[in-house]
Design an enzyme around this catalytic site. Structure first.
Site, PDB file in Angstrom:
ATOM      1  CD  GLU A 119      29.490  81.694  81.149  1.00  0.00           C
ATOM      2  OE1 GLU A 119      28.856  80.759  80.629  1.00  0.00           O
ATOM      3  OE2 GLU A 119      29.155  82.222  82.217  1.00  0.00           O
ATOM      4  CG  HIS A 247      30.785  73.972  86.564  1.00  0.00           C
ATOM      5  ND1 HIS A 247      31.974  74.528  86.940  1.00  0.00           N
ATOM      6  CD2 HIS A 247      30.113  74.943  85.907  1.00  0.00           C
ATOM      7  CE1 HIS A 247      32.016  75.789  86.536  1.00  0.00           C
ATOM      8  NE2 HIS A 247      30.895  76.055  85.899  1.00  0.00           N
ATOM      9  NE  ARG A 293      30.405  75.032  81.878  1.00  0.00           N
ATOM     10  CZ  ARG A 293      29.280  75.543  82.269  1.00  0.00           C
ATOM     11  NH1 ARG A 293      28.228  74.772  82.413  1.00  0.00           N
ATOM     12  NH2 ARG A 293      29.174  76.818  82.511  1.00  0.00           N
ATOM     13  CG  HIS A 354      26.905  72.370  86.298  1.00  0.00           C
ATOM     14  ND1 HIS A 354      26.569  73.131  87.392  1.00  0.00           N
ATOM     15  CD2 HIS A 354      26.881  73.220  85.230  1.00  0.00           C
ATOM     16  CE1 HIS A 354      26.334  74.383  87.003  1.00  0.00           C
ATOM     17  NE2 HIS A 354      26.501  74.450  85.694  1.00  0.00           N
ATOM     18  NE  ARG A 389      24.787  73.758  80.392  1.00  0.00           N
ATOM     19  CZ  ARG A 389      24.880  74.665  81.369  1.00  0.00           C
ATOM     20  NH1 ARG A 389      23.971  75.615  81.477  1.00  0.00           N
ATOM     21  NH2 ARG A 389      25.852  74.609  82.249  1.00  0.00           N
TER      22      ARG A 389
END
Ligand SMILES: Cc1cc2nc3c(=O)[nH]c(=O)nc-3n(C[C@H](O)[C@H](O)[C@H](O)COP(=O)(O)OP(=O)(O)OC[C@H]3O[C@@H](n4cnc5c(N)ncnc54)[C@H](O)[C@@H]3O)c2cc1C
Length: 544
Positions: A119, A247, A293, A354, A389
């Site tokens: 990811e 997100h 992100r 998110h 995060r």
């Protein structure tokens, strides 16, 4: 003879996601645990987690690489000690889950090896997953264990309203939070609207995030920041609430209520395109579609605003039909129910609120700044996420720090066994009446979420934040009046919490006059380490 509390337990856990159930299972080694949860027990952010759990289990991976990736994503604000604990203890917790019966995906043809996904922001393949329904696989097993455990009781359809503070108990004087103590919580039965006191030696907030403070979110309806609000009202410190992670890829479709397309899709070759079919992430980051992100969400926001488009496209065709159906069967199936075939056409996506990186400040054992009160999972701020995060670090954080909190609870309960639980006062309704028009609560709820989306979203400015603060103050005033006047139900409890949480997020954002991680303010576009390389901490005195 002294009267006894109607309901009491050694430990009260509020919430039944990965954090609540994990802490309950650890504490139940010797303590009696009562878990209360808002709706059906499995309804949680955990249940919807798709991508997986990040942990160092691959042959080419190391603890220091995971540590480094986490620190880079956190943009200078992570607590180094907390990150070290997370990455070092993480693999053991994942193995513990496997030992408990969670069936993670294995490499095809090599069933002895876990299949590790990739990811954004991760320099190695390290995402342990159960196809694309990892959270559901974990929740199901933890819930089964908790339900079968002789020392755990689980009550559904119970909304915790507020915590019981020692200083508020009859005859006690007000005290500074660090010298006060929590003795349980007032809990509303959603079927009868009756509010009862649950007395406990220790209380754990495991209530998850607050995505519902925003108009568009990937979070289910339970994510209204209740634990954060209740903990803060009681006097616990909160930190880093300006860091809401958006997100990048939530499905844009009128019938889909917050359906997320996992980042792992881009990890396996999916690409973002503008509506004319052109890739754009190469213009924003060297890692292109696998950039962190915040970078991807801002790039999408920028392209949408520049071009006046309502969404961008996610092209999943490069994955091929086979990978789509074996690795992402849930996503592929859901898209087909909306008439979209990811093997044949790019699908419309938008960013959505998110994950809340900040929360109630805790130490490395889940203790908040008020004695007797713990926080685990998304409601907590352990320091591991800093300003952003790293993908799939949140399930891991919940596992690692819930175990640590569970151990601390065992010690606390053992040392206080001889001490009785005091009798806590009943909830007082003070002549509250039935609200005449329930619909005004709904309007305020929608308005708060709209204000947060428009003025406290992906890109911020000083003026937008000032406007947001002024508007939220009006809604909060009304809600506080309603709260005192009307008989409580679950909607009013959540509205009050959403309003406070929105206020706290804006207060944190207004203090951070720089751009860092997830907080991007066009009036202060650079990172300013000299003035702002520190957490934004709020105490009860800082906010009305
Ligand atoms: C769509 C989606 C996909 C995600 N994918 C990933 C991923 O792949 N990897 C990853 O690491 N993270 C992922 N996340 C984030 C991760 O799922 C959450 O951070 C994590 O599950 C939080 O766990 P938790 O136990 O703290 O909270 P939750 O799982 O949200 O549980 C909170 C619990 O508290 C209860 N509750 C709330 N308020 C009250 C109240 N007042 N009274 C009683 N009970 C209450 C709720 O009903 C619920 O049971 C994802 C999140 C979403 C929404």
């Amino acid at each position: 003879m002294p009267r006894k509390n109607a309901i009491e337990s050694d430990v009260l856990v509020i919430g039944s996601g990965i954090a609540g159930l994990s802490v309950a299972l650890h504490a139940a080694q010797s303590a009696r645990v009562l878990v209360v949860t808002k709706v059906a027990a499995e309804e949680s952010n955990t249940n919807y987690a798709q991508g997986g759990v990040a942990a160092v289990l691959g042959e080419d991976d190391t603890i220091s690489l995971h540590e480094q990736d986490t620190l880079v994503a956190g943009d200078g604000l992570c607590d180094a000690e907390a990150v070290r604990v997370l990455v070092e203890e993480g693999p053991r917790e994942v193995l513990r889950l496997i030992g408990s019966g969670v069936r993670f995906s294995r490499e095809s043809g090599r069933p002895s090896r876990l299949s590790l996904g990739r990811e954004g922001g991760h320099s190695r393949r390290r995402i342990v997953h159960a196809k694309d329904r990892t959270g559901h696989a974990i929740e199901r097993v933890l819930l089964k264990l908790a339900r079968a455990h002789p020392k755990i009781s689980l009550l559904e359809n119970q909304t915790a309203v507020d915590l019981i503070l020692e200083s508020k108990m009859r005859g006690k004087r007000a005290r500074a939070p660090e010298r006060d103590r929590i003795w349980g919580a007032y809990v509303l039965d959603r079927k009868t609207d009756a509010i009862g006191a649950v007395a406990a030696r220790a209380t754990v907030l495991a209530t998850g995030g607050a995505g519902k403070a925003y108009l568009y979110t990937t979070n289910p309806d339970i994510a209204t920041g209740d634990g954060l609000a209740a903990g803060f009202r009681a006097g616990a410190q909160a930190a880093d609430l300006e860091f809401m992670q958006f997100h990048p890829t939530c499905l844009f479709h009128p019938e889909a209520k917050s359906f997320l397309i996992s980042e792992a899709v881009r990890g396996e070759g999916g690409r973002l395109l503008t509506l004319d079919g052109k890739p754009f992430m190469n213009r924003y980051h060297r890692l292109r579609d696998l950039a962190p992100r915040d970078v991807v969400a801002r790039a999408i926001d920028f392209e949408m605003k520049k071009r006046g488009d309502k969404y961008v496209l996610l092209d999943m065709r490069p994955l091929g039909k086979r990978l789509l159906t074996t690795r992402f069967p849930h996503i592929t199936r859901r898209l087909r129910t909306y008439g979209l075939d990811p093997a044949k056409e790019p699908i419309p996506v938008v960013p959505a609120a998110h994950y809340l990186c900040g929360g109630l400040l805790t130490d490395l054992e889940g203790r908040t700044t008020i004695p007797g009160l713990y926080a685990c999972g998304e409601v907590a701020c352990t320091g591991v996420h800093g300003a952003n995060r790293l993908a799939s670090n949140s399930l891991l954080e919940a596992l690692v720090f819930s175990r640590r909190a569970g151990m601390a609870l065992l010690r606390q309960v053992a040392s206080s066994r001889l001490e009785g639980i005091p009798q806590v006062p009943e909830w007082r309704t003070n002549g509250a009446v039935q609200a005449k028009e329930q619909v005004i609560f709904d309007h305020n709820w929608d308005a708060i979420r709209r204000v947060m989306w428009d003025y406290m979203g992906i890109v911020r400015s000083d003026e937008r934040l000032a406007r947001a603060a002024a508007m939220i103050a009006v809604f909060r005033d009304q809600t506080e009046r309603d709260y005192r006047r009307y008989r409580l139900d679950a909607d009013l409890v959540e509205l009050r919490n959403i309003g406070l949480v929105a206020d706290l997020m804006i207060a944190c954002a207004r203090r951070r006059k720089e751009s860092r991680g997830l907080h991007y303010n066009i009036d202060h576009p650079r990172r300013d380490d000299r003035r702002f390389r520190r957490d934004t901490v709020l105490t009860r005195q800082d906010v009305r």
